[in-house]
Design an enzyme around this catalytic site. Structure first.
Site, PDB file in Angstrom:
ATOM      1  N   HIS A 278       4.293  -2.378  10.061  1.00 10.47           N
ATOM      2  CA  HIS A 278       3.747  -3.407  10.948  1.00 10.47           C
ATOM      3  C   HIS A 278       3.527  -4.726  10.206  1.00 10.47           C
ATOM      4  O   HIS A 278       2.737  -5.560  10.626  1.00 10.47           O
ATOM      5  CB  HIS A 278       2.435  -2.933  11.564  1.00 10.47           C
ATOM      6  CG  HIS A 278       2.612  -1.865  12.600  1.00 10.47           C
ATOM      7  ND1 HIS A 278       2.792  -0.546  12.270  1.00 10.47           N
ATOM      8  CD2 HIS A 278       2.652  -1.934  13.958  1.00 10.47           C
ATOM      9  CE1 HIS A 278       2.927   0.165  13.376  1.00 10.47           C
ATOM     10  NE2 HIS A 278       2.856  -0.641  14.414  1.00 10.47           N
TER      11      HIS A 278
ATOM     12  N   HIS B 163       0.823  -1.203   0.000  1.00  6.89           N
ATOM     13  CA  HIS B 163       0.000   0.000   0.000  1.00  6.89           C
ATOM     14  C   HIS B 163       0.862   1.260   0.000  1.00  6.89           C
ATOM     15  O   HIS B 163       2.066   1.235   0.289  1.00  6.89           O
ATOM     16  CB  HIS B 163      -0.963   0.014   1.188  1.00  6.89           C
ATOM     17  CG  HIS B 163      -0.306   0.107   2.530  1.00  6.89           C
ATOM     18  ND1 HIS B 163       0.155   1.293   3.061  1.00  6.89           N
ATOM     19  CD2 HIS B 163      -0.039  -0.852   3.454  1.00  6.89           C
ATOM     20  CE1 HIS B 163       0.674   1.062   4.259  1.00  6.89           C
ATOM     21  NE2 HIS B 163       0.575  -0.234   4.523  1.00  6.89           N
TER      22      HIS B 163
ATOM     23  N   CYS C  50       3.359  -4.798   6.527  1.00  2.63           N
ATOM     24  CA  CYS C  50       2.998  -4.536   5.134  1.00  2.63           C
ATOM     25  C   CYS C  50       4.226  -4.158   4.310  1.00  2.63           C
ATOM     26  O   CYS C  50       5.300  -3.865   4.837  1.00  2.63           O
ATOM     27  CB  CYS C  50       1.975  -3.412   5.062  1.00  2.63           C
ATOM     28  SG  CYS C  50       0.324  -3.908   5.599  1.00  2.63           S
TER      29      CYS C  50
END
Length: 422
Positions: free
Chosen positions: A342, A326, A344
């Site tokens: 965390h 993302h 990603c």
């Protein structure tokens, strides 16, 4: 680790199965075994309907037509209801059993005529008449979902992913697997693989699907009773296309993602992965879902002071546990140098927007060099296993040539609130 709502598979559209060219039926209500008169030098040709038995009642709407043949093979099956409507269907490639193309109706009488033929052209017929159960059983439903939507285009790593709620008991998996059908065009062999508690089953070939492949999938489960007391009430179907080949490779050592289309590098970009306390998962993953905008919320998972609720752009899900690729404008200075997320894969806004416009659900993402391996079943993980590991979890025997395929297989027909991490 953040909570993003896990999307459930939708019910896909039913599609008609083309009827076979079938032999005629001139009487109903009886079961017979007929033999064609052989010449003195030829063995007799005989055929008998083995299921459903003559005048059976309460037959499940999932019934198949079974036959026993000597001196020849089943040429066709004609199934007609008590209103004269012909039921479409097809013979199983592995044996003299015929499967209706859709669930039968409740409380109806059916007549099946099986035609067998010998190599010299002799034919013989047998028939049976039976009645289906009057109504749907009064039993809890066995939930199922198919993660394919009719008419969509998917990436080359898209497995046929099926979900069951609750999981299918071990003793029922072979019977259920026999009612899961996949046809690929051009033909590519594949195998079903059960995960853990039976809540997921995947189908894939030994290597990624060829671009342009058409997949026709049917979960022909309506009418099946399971040993857990539940009843499968829904057939599901989808016909989909496999698109161009696009692969993403993430290397923790270099902190970069390399994007290839048809084997050629089209872009590289810096990334930041999960920090040591919340590492990203290494392995071969698959894009499961694309969200142009969503909210990551960790307020129920992290202690005060660490929790956050943040709007995220261009999120592409990789695991059920909440790992995404993302846009992360806050970590642009870290991307390419250090891991701060965390779990990603953080990329810059411009790269995230570009990548979102290139990818399809079903595209493969390979992550290497992190502190944690992906857990099997935490997402669409069948490509993270070697082929020999993968085929061991089939509930039915796998032909030796396919079981030992490894990398090269001759083509043949196969019928067969959002939570996340930042």
């Amino acid at each position: 680790m953040i909570h993003v709502s896990r999307s459930h598979a939708g019910v896909v559209l039913l599609a008609a199965v083309a009827p076979l060219a079938l032999a005629g039926c001139d009487s109903v209500g009886r079961s017979a075994e007929l033999a064609a008169s052989p010449s003195p030098s030829l063995p007799p040709l005989t055929v008998a309907v083995t299921a459903p038995v003559a005048r059976a009642t309460g037959v499940p709407v999932s019934a198949e037509i079974g036959a026993k043949v000597a001196g020849g093979t089943v040429r066709s099956v004609r199934l007609v209801d008590d209103k004269g409507t012909v039921v479409p269907g097809a013979l199983r490639p592995e044996g003299p059993t015929w499967v209706p193309g859709a669930p039968l109706a409740y409380g109806r009488e059916y007549t099946a005529v099986v035609t067998a033929a010998a190599d010299d052209g002799r034919t013989a017929q047998a028939r049976t008449t039976f009645t289906t159960a009057a109504r749907r059983p009064d039993a809890p439903e066995q939930g199922s979902g198919l993660y394919l939507f009719n008419g969509n285009t998917y990436g080359v790593a898209m497995p046929v992913a099926v979900e069951f709620i609750p999981g299918v008991p071990q003793r029922d998996r072979a019977a259920v697997q026999r009612r899961l059908f996949v046809t690929s065009t051009p033909a590519q062999p594949g195998v079903w693989h059960w995960v853990g508690d039976g809540s997921q089953v995947f189908y894939r070939p030994p290597t990624y699907w060829r671009p342009g492949t058409k997949l026709a999938v049917r979960l022909g489960l309506a009418g099946m009773r399971l040993s857990n007391g539940r009843y499968a009430a829904v057939d599901r179907r989808a016909t989909v296309t496999i698109g161009r080949k696009l692969e993403m490779a993430v290397d923790n050592r270099t902190k970069r993602m390399t994007v290839r289309r048809a084997g050629k590098v089209v872009r590289t970009m810096p990334v930041s992965l999960g920090k040591s306390s919340t590492p990203s998962s290494s392995g071969t993953l698959v894009v499961m879902e694309k969200l142009a905008s969503t909210i990551f919320d960790t307020t129920d998972e992290l202690p005060p002071g660490e929790a956050y609720r943040t709007r995220i752009a261009f999120a592409q899900r990789l695991t059920w546990g909440g790992e995404f690729i993302h846009s992360a404008p806050w970590s642009v200075g870290d991307q390419g140098y250090r891991n701060v997320s965390h779990g990603c894969v953080n990329v810059g806004p411009d790269n995230a927007s570009w990548l979102f416009g290139q990818t399809l659900v079903g595209d493969p993402v390979t992550v290497r060099g992190t502190e944690r391996r992906i857990g099997h079943g935490n997402g669409w993980t069948p490509w993270n296993l070697t082929w020999r590991e993968y085929v061991r979890a089939s509930a039915l025997p796998v032909p030796a040539a396919l079981r030992n395929a490894d990398r090269k297989v001759e083509p043949r027909n196969s019928v067969h609130s959002v939570d996340s991490r930042m």
